[in-house]
Enzyme design. Structure first.
Site, mmCIF file in Angstrom:
data_model
loop_
_atom_site.group_PDB
_atom_site.id
_atom_site.type_symbol
_atom_site.label_atom_id
_atom_site.label_comp_id
_atom_site.label_asym_id
_atom_site.label_seq_id
_atom_site.Cartn_x
_atom_site.Cartn_y
_atom_site.Cartn_z
ATOM 1 N N LEU A 17 0.719 -1.181 -0.059
ATOM 2 C CA LEU A 17 -0.162 -0.346 -0.260
ATOM 3 C C LEU A 17 0.678 1.614 -0.271
ATOM 4 O O LEU A 17 0.405 1.991 -0.891
ATOM 5 C CB LEU A 17 -0.849 -0.039 0.853
ATOM 6 C CG LEU A 17 -1.983 -1.181 1.653
ATOM 7 C CD1 LEU A 17 -2.648 -1.212 2.395
ATOM 8 C CD2 LEU A 17 -2.923 -1.328 -0.052
ATOM 9 N N ASP A 36 10.455 3.310 4.920
ATOM 10 C CA ASP A 36 11.055 1.906 5.024
ATOM 11 C C ASP A 36 11.902 1.237 5.872
ATOM 12 O O ASP A 36 12.933 2.400 5.607
ATOM 13 C CB ASP A 36 10.411 0.946 3.534
ATOM 14 C CG ASP A 36 9.147 -0.226 3.747
ATOM 15 O OD1 ASP A 36 9.975 -0.993 5.100
ATOM 16 O OD2 ASP A 36 8.630 -0.399 3.154
ATOM 17 N N CYS A 86 0.897 3.777 6.230
ATOM 18 C CA CYS A 86 0.898 2.241 5.787
ATOM 19 C C CYS A 86 2.028 1.553 6.309
ATOM 20 O O CYS A 86 1.777 -0.306 6.586
ATOM 21 C CB CYS A 86 1.175 2.372 4.472
ATOM 22 S SG CYS A 86 0.280 3.197 3.230
ATOM 23 N N TYR A 161 -2.403 -7.750 16.770
ATOM 24 C CA TYR A 161 -2.897 -7.047 15.594
ATOM 25 C C TYR A 161 -4.240 -6.497 15.460
ATOM 26 O O TYR A 161 -4.126 -5.301 15.515
ATOM 27 C CB TYR A 161 -2.761 -8.081 13.947
ATOM 28 C CG TYR A 161 -3.142 -7.535 13.370
ATOM 29 C CD1 TYR A 161 -2.120 -6.356 12.392
ATOM 30 C CD2 TYR A 161 -4.799 -7.297 12.030
ATOM 31 C CE1 TYR A 161 -2.285 -5.321 11.271
ATOM 32 C CE2 TYR A 161 -4.352 -6.756 11.450
ATOM 33 C CZ TYR A 161 -3.402 -5.828 10.455
ATOM 34 O OH TYR A 161 -3.773 -5.020 9.587
ATOM 35 N N LYS A 165 -4.570 -2.131 15.587
ATOM 36 C CA LYS A 165 -4.783 -1.297 15.303
ATOM 37 C C LYS A 165 -6.355 -0.504 15.362
ATOM 38 O O LYS A 165 -6.972 -0.059 14.842
ATOM 39 C CB LYS A 165 -5.624 -2.393 13.677
ATOM 40 C CG LYS A 165 -4.963 -2.310 13.053
ATOM 41 C CD LYS A 165 -3.574 -2.040 12.210
ATOM 42 C CE LYS A 165 -2.785 -1.796 10.965
ATOM 43 N NZ LYS A 165 -2.032 -1.059 10.527
ATOM 44 N N THR A 196 -1.909 -7.489 -2.093
ATOM 45 C CA THR A 196 -0.679 -7.198 -1.861
ATOM 46 C C THR A 196 0.464 -8.236 -1.958
ATOM 47 O O THR A 196 -0.045 -9.117 -1.586
ATOM 48 C CB THR A 196 -0.680 -6.360 -0.359
ATOM 49 O OG1 THR A 196 -0.873 -7.522 0.834
ATOM 50 C CG2 THR A 196 -1.763 -4.938 -0.292
#
Length: 255
Positions: A17, A36, A86, A161, A165, A196
């Site tokens: 993304l 990154d 992202c 996770y 989130k 992805t």
């Protein structure tokens, strides 16, 4: 928000993304600094997949000093007006598995990257945006964070996770209120299943099982659809403090 003569910081920009968003912003003339991890930056550079207008910088989103350096790089190019978070990780582990209780270090790592990393980039970038000249409606910048439908319907094995989130989702309205005084909007996108590189290795059977839970259209989302939603948020100055589900009415089952 007017994007001419501006820069952007996009995290997780070496693939998935983040790479799609970075390319989309660069195609509109935005000077993009993509963050990154070092391995991801090296791989994208070697593959020649870094588009014109995007500069990849190796940095860990949980490292405040590295984030500050990346933001400074963007400001050198043009006023920073856009941040898109992202970067994230999604390991799977049950609260109680064959080896006992969920590993505390793994839980902490997921929260550190997905939630604290998002907060770190957002807060430090917003402090810089606050010094921008205001545009129409007094807007100085926009932050778009990435949550997940797991924030609302975490599946088996997604406790870390989902917690991370869910935190990103919950942070949205509080951050929007905190930053209203400096003219920075904050929105979050909660994607469902997206095509992805992470999905490239799954079997056709598993793909069909995932897509069966999607209401309509019955397919995975394309990364470009995520990038278009980012663009819509940037364009729409009255969108603020909102988490937008991009999931084709998907409601994830327990497993």
């Amino acid at each position: 928000m007017e994007l001419n003569n501006s820069s952007a910081v996009v995290t997780g920009a070496a693939s998935g993304l983040g790479a799609t968003v970075a390319a989309a912003l660069a195609s509109q003339g935005v000077q993009v600094v993509g963050i990154d991890l070092e391995a991801g930056v090296a791989q994208a550079t070697e593959a020649g997949s870094v588009p014109d207008g995007v500069v990849l910088v190796a940095a860990d989103v949980t490292d405040g000093e590295a984030v500050d350096a990346a933001i400074a790089r963007a400001v050198e190019l043009a006023p920073l007006r856009t941040v898109v978070n992202c970067a994230g990780i999604a390991p799977s582990a049950r609260m109680v598995g064959r080896k006992g209780a969920h590993d505390l270090g793994l839980f902490r790592k997921v929260v550190e990257v997905n939630l604290i990393g998002t907060f770190t980039v957002m807060a430090r970038a917003a402090a810089v945006m606050a010094d921008n000249e205001p545009l129409a409606d007094g807007v100085r910048g926009v932050v778009v964070n990435t949550a997940s439908v797991a924030a609302f319907e975490g599946q088996v094995g997604q406790v870390a996770y989902a917690a991370s989130k869910g935190g990103v989702h919950s942070m949205t309205i509080a951050a929007a209120r905190d930053l209203a005084g400096v003219g920075v909007r904050v929105c979050t996108i909660a994607p469902g299943i997206v095509e992805t590189p992470m999905m490239a290795g799954i079997t056709q059977e598993f793909r069909e099982e995932l897509e069966a839970n999607v209401q309509f259209p019955k397919r995975m989302a394309a990364p470009q659809e995520y990038a278009r939603l980012v663009q819509m948020i940037l364009d729409h100055d009255y969108l603020n403090g909102e988490t937008i589900r991009m999931d084709a009415a998907l409601r994830m089952p327990p497993r």
